[in-house]
Write an enzyme that holds these catalytic residues in place. Structure first.
Site, mmCIF file in Angstrom:
data_model
loop_
_atom_site.group_PDB
_atom_site.id
_atom_site.type_symbol
_atom_site.label_atom_id
_atom_site.label_comp_id
_atom_site.label_asym_id
_atom_site.label_seq_id
_atom_site.Cartn_x
_atom_site.Cartn_y
_atom_site.Cartn_z
ATOM 1 N N LYS A 73 0.950 -1.258 -0.219
ATOM 2 C CA LYS A 73 -0.006 0.065 0.012
ATOM 3 C C LYS A 73 0.819 1.318 -0.079
ATOM 4 C CE LYS A 73 -4.016 1.558 2.637
ATOM 5 N NZ LYS A 73 -5.047 1.289 3.642
ATOM 6 N N SER A 148 -9.894 1.382 2.361
ATOM 7 C CA SER A 148 -9.049 2.452 1.779
ATOM 8 C C SER A 148 -7.702 1.544 0.723
ATOM 9 C CB SER A 148 -8.360 3.367 2.542
ATOM 10 O OG SER A 148 -7.483 2.671 3.450
ATOM 11 N N SER A 172 -10.068 -1.462 6.281
ATOM 12 C CA SER A 172 -9.415 -1.115 5.027
ATOM 13 C C SER A 172 -8.711 -2.246 4.421
ATOM 14 C CB SER A 172 -8.583 -0.110 5.166
ATOM 15 O OG SER A 172 -9.214 1.329 5.074
HETATM 16 N N1 GLN Z 1 -13.637 3.290 5.561
HETATM 17 C C1 GLN Z 1 -12.844 3.592 6.763
HETATM 18 C C2 GLN Z 1 -12.842 5.256 6.815
HETATM 19 O O1 GLN Z 1 -13.091 5.777 5.948
HETATM 20 C C3 GLN Z 1 -11.883 3.004 7.195
HETATM 21 C C4 GLN Z 1 -10.542 3.229 6.569
HETATM 22 C C5 GLN Z 1 -9.365 2.579 7.093
HETATM 23 O O2 GLN Z 1 -9.370 1.186 7.627
HETATM 24 N N2 GLN Z 1 -8.214 2.783 6.639
HETATM 25 O O3 GLN Z 1 -12.009 5.741 7.902
#
Ligand code: GLN
Length: 466
Positions: A73, A148, A172
């Protein structure tokens, strides 16, 4: 599509060299990445890395992950290469050191293919909030891959890596894994080093692997789950004690799951998955998690607060993009105004708001005490059951653009994943079938802290049920 074990076998029996395997991935990336936008950068030294692995093997070195090709990532640092966290503000940034996970994997003979796309600073559930443009779901190019860590999921689902790494702050890794038909793990908080991971919500962030099988995810987890003195929240191995019941009982919080907003096909698939578990010898126990539905509100206060604090360091002076103004204050405003995208700016403002004088008690302090109560909720449930099962996401992969104008419905899609980060316990998403139109679905298993081994066991039983 190679599994990790297949790559290891091919390379160790000399059927293929690490260089040949890496070249195969590079070729496929060349063919498919333009459509998917899964990688934002393919490293210039992939074949060099592979050559080094082959040389180390020739010298008789034992390399447990020889030739395994990994996409990471875009928020995980690799020395000498860019890491932008999906943001314009970090586009010029070059990492001056490697993250602990990258160092471990390199020692074991892994090869890094490139940086995978992500929502800016990991804020999002669809990979549409990226300064590099959205990533597409390989199962349906009109849909999002989840987020994400959507680039990591799409890259693996399209066979553009053997395994990939993401980070999971509120789902995510698990949510994109479920949207792309993969296995994804959120390790227990403090198990995998966060050193060299660009921070979002520091009490929630964990690096986690994606794999095409539970076994691959297990192999990767074992490779990266070490104590690290460079991360102050890394838990020493001697303190990683499992307090599970080890009784093959699976708790299901039916009243939390069967709520308005859950997709009918997701619910049906979940019920079928529960039946499959029964056939595998698991006992299903209805449980109550009375506070779990507050986790989303708690998460979107605690995470905003932590993210706004973490992101204060991007001032146009120390890192990345700098848009100078006449005064230091103008430089901050210009750099942050132009460098951060809309969602990041929204969260910084809300984070500062919940931490500000007069609102701190009403929001942040309340959220922190509710978090403690949610942790107790889980602990109580785990007195009787070894696992908890839930769908990973209440909905399957949605269409590109469908939720970008409505951040609140995007946040609601995290309902089943965020309680797990709030409670700092581990969770795994395992493919559970598909919708009628062919979109992958995922089943999520949770366990007590440090019981990843339990999750791998139930994950393997479940994975083979079909
Ligand atoms: N969808 C969640 C957010 O927008 C989780 C994001 C994540 O786990 N980095 O914060």
């Amino acid at each position: 599509m190679y599994t990790v074990q297949e790559v290891i076998r091919l390379v160790s029996t000399k059927k293929k060299s690490a260089q040949e395997i890496a070249a195969e991935y590079l070729e496929r990336i060349g063919q498919k990445n333009t459509d998917l936008n899964a990688y934002v950068e393919v490293y210039s030294d992939v074949l060099e890395q592979a050559k080094k692995v082959d040389e180390r093997l020739a010298q008789g070195e034992k390399l447990p992950l020889a030739g395994v090709c990994i996409g990471i990532k875009d928020n995980i640092l690799r020395k000498g290469f860019h890491a932008s966290a999906g943001s314009n503000i970090l586009k010029p940034y070059v990492a001056t050191y490697s993250s602990t996970v990258v160092e471990h994997l390199e020692k074991l003979g892994a090869i890094f293919l490139g940086r995978c796309n992500m929502d800016e600073f990991a804020m999002g559930s669809s990979t549409e909030n990226s300064a590099h443009g959205p990533t597409k779901n390989p199962h349906d190019l009109s849909r999002i891959p989840g987020g994400s860590s959507g680039g990591s999921a799409a890259a693996l689902a399209a066979d553009l890596a053997t395994v990939t790494l993401g980070s999971d702050t509120g789902g995510s890794v698990r949510q994109p894994a479920s949207f792309c038909g993969l296995v994804g793990l959120l390790p227990t908080y403090g198990t995998v080093s966060r050193y060299g991971l660009i921070a979002m919500g520091s009490s929630l962030d964990q690096i986690g692997p994606f794999g095409v099988s539970v076994e691959d995810v297990e192999t990767m987890f074992k490779a990266i789950a070490h104590h690290d003195p460079l991360d102050s929240t890394s838990v020493p191995i001697s303190r990683r004690i499992i307090q599970g019941t080890q009784n093959k009982k699976v708790g299901v919080p039916f009243s939390f799951i069967e709520r308005e907003g859950i997709d009918a096909e997701v619910l049906e698939n979940f019920k079928e998955s529960i039946d499959a578990l029964k056939k595998k010898g698991y006992e299903i126990v209805p449980i109550d998690l009375p506070l779990a539905h507050y986790a989303l509100a708690v998460y979107y206060i605690v995470m905003f607060a932590e993210a706004s604090t973490n992101l204060a360091r991007f001032d146009g002076v120390r890192y990345g993009l700098s848009v100078p103004g006449g005064t230091p204050n103008e430089t901050y405003i210009n750099s942050r105004g132009q460098g951060f995208g809309k969602e990041v700016q929204r969260r910084i403002m809300l984070g500062n708001y919940v931490l500000s004088h007069g609102y701190y008690d009403a929001f942040y302090k309340k959220a922190v005490s509710l978090r403690a109560a949610i942790i107790q909720d889980f602990q109580k449930a785990f007195q009787d059951v070894e696992f908890i099962a839930m769908p990973t996401s209440p909905i399957p992969a949605f269409a590109l653009g469908e939720k970008t104008q409505d951040p609140l419905t995007m946040y609601l899609a995290d309902i089943f994943t965020v309680p797990v980060n709030i409670a700092q316990i581990p969770g795994i998403s395992v493919p559970s079938g598909k919708t009628k139109t062919g979109l992958p679905l995922g089943m999520q298993f949770l366990a007590t802290q440090f019981n990843e081994a339990g999750l791998f066991a139930i994950g393997k039983d479940f994975e083979n049920h079909g």
